[in-house]
Design a protein around this motif. Structure first.
Motif, PDB file in Angstrom:
ATOM      1  N   ASP A 257      35.032  33.994  47.143  1.00  0.00           N
ATOM      2  CA  ASP A 257      36.370  34.450  47.486  1.00  0.00           C
ATOM      3  C   ASP A 257      36.521  35.936  47.154  1.00  0.00           C
ATOM      4  O   ASP A 257      35.664  36.510  46.468  1.00  0.00           O
ATOM      5  CB  ASP A 257      37.431  33.615  46.767  1.00  0.00           C
ATOM      6  N   PRO A 258      37.581  36.605  47.624  1.00  0.00           N
ATOM      7  CA  PRO A 258      37.735  38.051  47.397  1.00  0.00           C
ATOM      8  C   PRO A 258      37.741  38.399  45.909  1.00  0.00           C
ATOM      9  O   PRO A 258      38.290  37.680  45.076  1.00  0.00           O
ATOM     10  CB  PRO A 258      39.095  38.358  48.047  1.00  0.00           C
ATOM     11  N   LYS A 259      37.133  39.518  45.583  1.00  0.00           N
ATOM     12  CA  LYS A 259      37.150  40.048  44.224  1.00  0.00           C
ATOM     13  C   LYS A 259      37.084  41.565  44.287  1.00  0.00           C
ATOM     14  O   LYS A 259      36.817  42.155  45.340  1.00  0.00           O
ATOM     15  CB  LYS A 259      35.997  39.480  43.396  1.00  0.00           C
ATOM     16  N   ASN A 260      37.363  42.192  43.134  1.00  0.00           N
ATOM     17  CA  ASN A 260      37.418  43.659  43.064  1.00  0.00           C
ATOM     18  C   ASN A 260      38.392  44.226  44.088  1.00  0.00           C
ATOM     19  O   ASN A 260      38.126  45.261  44.724  1.00  0.00           O
ATOM     20  CB  ASN A 260      36.026  44.265  43.272  1.00  0.00           C
ATOM     21  N   THR A 261      39.522  43.568  44.242  1.00  0.00           N
ATOM     22  CA  THR A 261      40.545  44.029  45.184  1.00  0.00           C
ATOM     23  C   THR A 261      41.290  45.219  44.592  1.00  0.00           C
ATOM     24  O   THR A 261      41.705  45.183  43.429  1.00  0.00           O
ATOM     25  CB  THR A 261      41.529  42.897  45.499  1.00  0.00           C
ATOM     26  N   SER A 262      41.465  46.275  45.390  1.00  0.00           N
ATOM     27  CA  SER A 262      42.112  47.494  44.883  1.00  0.00           C
ATOM     28  C   SER A 262      42.872  48.191  45.999  1.00  0.00           C
ATOM     29  O   SER A 262      42.660  47.926  47.190  1.00  0.00           O
ATOM     30  CB  SER A 262      41.074  48.447  44.282  1.00  0.00           C
ATOM     31  N   VAL A 263      43.768  49.120  45.589  1.00  0.00           N
ATOM     32  CA  VAL A 263      44.577  49.902  46.528  1.00  0.00           C
ATOM     33  C   VAL A 263      44.266  51.376  46.310  1.00  0.00           C
ATOM     34  O   VAL A 263      44.242  51.855  45.167  1.00  0.00           O
ATOM     35  CB  VAL A 263      46.076  49.643  46.329  1.00  0.00           C
ATOM     36  N   SER A 264      44.028  52.108  47.401  1.00  0.00           N
ATOM     37  CA  SER A 264      43.839  53.557  47.334  1.00  0.00           C
ATOM     38  C   SER A 264      44.926  54.232  48.154  1.00  0.00           C
ATOM     39  O   SER A 264      45.450  53.658  49.120  1.00  0.00           O
ATOM     40  CB  SER A 264      42.455  53.949  47.845  1.00  0.00           C
TER      41      SER A 264
ATOM     42  N   PRO B 285      32.978  34.911  53.158  1.00  0.00           N
ATOM     43  CA  PRO B 285      33.060  35.794  54.334  1.00  0.00           C
ATOM     44  C   PRO B 285      34.068  36.914  54.137  1.00  0.00           C
ATOM     45  O   PRO B 285      34.892  36.848  53.234  1.00  0.00           O
ATOM     46  CB  PRO B 285      33.513  34.827  55.433  1.00  0.00           C
ATOM     47  N   PRO B 286      33.998  37.939  54.989  1.00  0.00           N
ATOM     48  CA  PRO B 286      34.892  39.084  54.829  1.00  0.00           C
ATOM     49  C   PRO B 286      36.364  38.673  54.868  1.00  0.00           C
ATOM     50  O   PRO B 286      36.736  37.631  55.404  1.00  0.00           O
ATOM     51  CB  PRO B 286      34.532  39.974  56.032  1.00  0.00           C
TER      52      PRO B 286
ATOM     53  N   GLY C 192      38.341  32.738  53.854  1.00  0.00           N
ATOM     54  CA  GLY C 192      38.333  31.286  53.967  1.00  0.00           C
ATOM     55  C   GLY C 192      38.187  30.554  52.647  1.00  0.00           C
ATOM     56  O   GLY C 192      38.455  29.346  52.569  1.00  0.00           O
ATOM     57  N   ARG C 193      37.785  31.234  51.595  1.00  0.00           N
ATOM     58  CA  ARG C 193      37.549  30.576  50.318  1.00  0.00           C
ATOM     59  C   ARG C 193      38.658  30.793  49.305  1.00  0.00           C
ATOM     60  O   ARG C 193      38.721  30.115  48.284  1.00  0.00           O
ATOM     61  CB  ARG C 193      36.218  31.041  49.727  1.00  0.00           C
ATOM     62  N   GLY C 194      39.538  31.777  49.493  1.00  0.00           N
ATOM     63  CA  GLY C 194      40.617  32.006  48.531  1.00  0.00           C
ATOM     64  C   GLY C 194      41.214  33.382  48.696  1.00  0.00           C
ATOM     65  O   GLY C 194      41.040  34.039  49.732  1.00  0.00           O
ATOM     66  N   SER C 195      41.934  33.828  47.656  1.00  0.00           N
ATOM     67  CA  SER C 195      42.621  35.122  47.717  1.00  0.00           C
ATOM     68  C   SER C 195      42.550  35.786  46.345  1.00  0.00           C
ATOM     69  O   SER C 195      42.296  35.138  45.328  1.00  0.00           O
ATOM     70  CB  SER C 195      44.081  34.945  48.144  1.00  0.00           C
ATOM     71  N   ARG C 196      42.833  37.095  46.352  1.00  0.00           N
ATOM     72  CA  ARG C 196      42.838  37.853  45.098  1.00  0.00           C
ATOM     73  C   ARG C 196      43.789  39.038  45.226  1.00  0.00           C
ATOM     74  O   ARG C 196      43.767  39.759  46.219  1.00  0.00           O
ATOM     75  CB  ARG C 196      41.428  38.337  44.765  1.00  0.00           C
TER      76      ARG C 196
END
Length: 356
Positions: A117-124, A147-148, A189-193
């Motif tokens: 699932d998504p990880k290292n989510t950040s905002v620039s 997946p992306p 498809g696997r989750g959110s972060r």
């Protein structure tokens, strides 16, 4: 005896004429790799790779070759390779080789694709420098996922944007109302972060905020200093009070000595004559002794002297007789009025004998 070159033939056997032939001997063939469990490989799951091959005599050794995330090939041995908790860095290419006395054979290459699932989510934010009111500001959400990421959601002050559902969010005319915290959420498809919150504010507002924070810090420091000062003063006052209490306990029952010496006021000649004939006036002086020898104790209206801890006060009474002048030498009424009442001061020295 027959010498062979393994590259020439795959297998060999021998036979006696008119009899059955011997079993064939050959190098490993049909070498393959199997993955268990089959299907999608998910991060943190257990995965086993198994190498198998057909050979006679049987395979003597298995060697695994792999490269992860575009790196160089590495090797390991054994018919199986087990990942107890497979991770995203284990994604890569894998194949094995089987070897016996007749030769070697290798399997086809498989791609290990670890899903997560998504990880290292950040905002620039762009531009990265100072933001000017009315300028255009672009926010970009990025995340590592397999997946992306297929969906992004933007939040301002923890509230969802009505139109914030892309990887990039643009504010064309940044105003003071746009000041605040921004963060995004990445989905696959696997989750959110969620990303961490990013504070975006105009410099003017930031200056005011910084000044307010500075004032609050200064006030807190002043309050702490004042509290400390009051605490030290209270402690010092308590120490002085304890010292005074100790001194009073050491002094015992000592009390101020008051001298009450009053003279007889001569109001008239007849009164003075009657006082002389009838009786003498007796005045008592209260005398307080000091612990020091030969120290005179002056008698005033109110005198308090320090006393040693274990000595009692001695009080002496002095009888004083006033000799009134005769009528012949008595002053006139006007002179008597001008003169003050007779005041006698007594000084008595007495050495203190230590009690046994």
């Amino acid at each position: 005896m027959y010498s062979i070159i393994s590259e020439n033939e795959d297998s060999y056997f021998c036979a006696v004429k008119g009899s059955l032939s011997s079993p064939a001997v050959y190098k490993p063939k049909n070498t393959s790799v199997s993955v268990s469990p089959s299907g999608e490989i998910v991060e943190d799951s257990s995965v086993t790779l198994t190498c198998s091959s057909d050979a006679n005599p049987p395979v003597q050794s298995y060697t695994w070759w792999y490269k992860k995330n575009g790196g160089g090939y590495q090797s390991m041995t054994g018919p199986q390779h087990v990942f107890s908790q497979i991770q995203s860095p284990d994604t890569g290419e894998y194949y094995c080789e089987a070897q016996n006395e007749m030769g070697t054979d290798r399997s086809r290459t498989i791609n290990m694709d670890v899903k997560y699932d998504p990880k290292n989510t950040s905002v620039s934010v762009s531009p990265s420098g100072e933001i000017v009111e009315g300028s255009s500001v672009t926010l970009t959400c990025s995340s590592d996922a397999n997946p992306p990421v297929d969906k992004y959601t933007w939040y301002f002050q923890n509230k969802t944007f009505l139109n914030g559902f892309g990887q990039i969010y643009n504010i064309s005319n940044f105003q003071s109302k746009d000041n605040g915290h921004y963060h995004c959420e990445a989905w696959n498809g696997r989750g959110s972060r969620n990303s961490t919150a990013l504070m975006i504010i105009l410099p003017g507002k930031q200056t005011v905020l910084t000044a307010a924070v500075g004032i609050i810090v200064v006030l807190l420091v002043l309050i702490l200093c004042f509290s400390g000062l009051m605490w030290f003063r209270k402690k010092a006052s308590k120490s002085i009070s304890d010292t005074r209490d100790t001194s009073e306990n050491v002094q015992g029952d000592s009390s101020p000595v008051y001298d009450n010496i009053s003279g007889m006021t001569m109001t008239s000649t007849a009164a003075q004559t009657a006082a002389t004939v009838d009786q003498d006036d007796v005045h008592y002086a209260s005398v307080h002794f000091s612990r020091f020898k030969n120290q005179e104790v002056p008698l005033y209206s109110t005198v308090q002297l320090h006393q040693p801890q274990k000595q009692d006060q001695d009080v002496q009474y002095a009888a004083v007789k006033f000799n009134l002048p005769s009528s012949a030498t008595q002053p006139t009424v006007e002179q008597a009025a001008e003169e003050d009442s007779s005041v006698l001061y007594s000084t008595v020295n007495k050495p203190r004998t230590k009690k046994t």
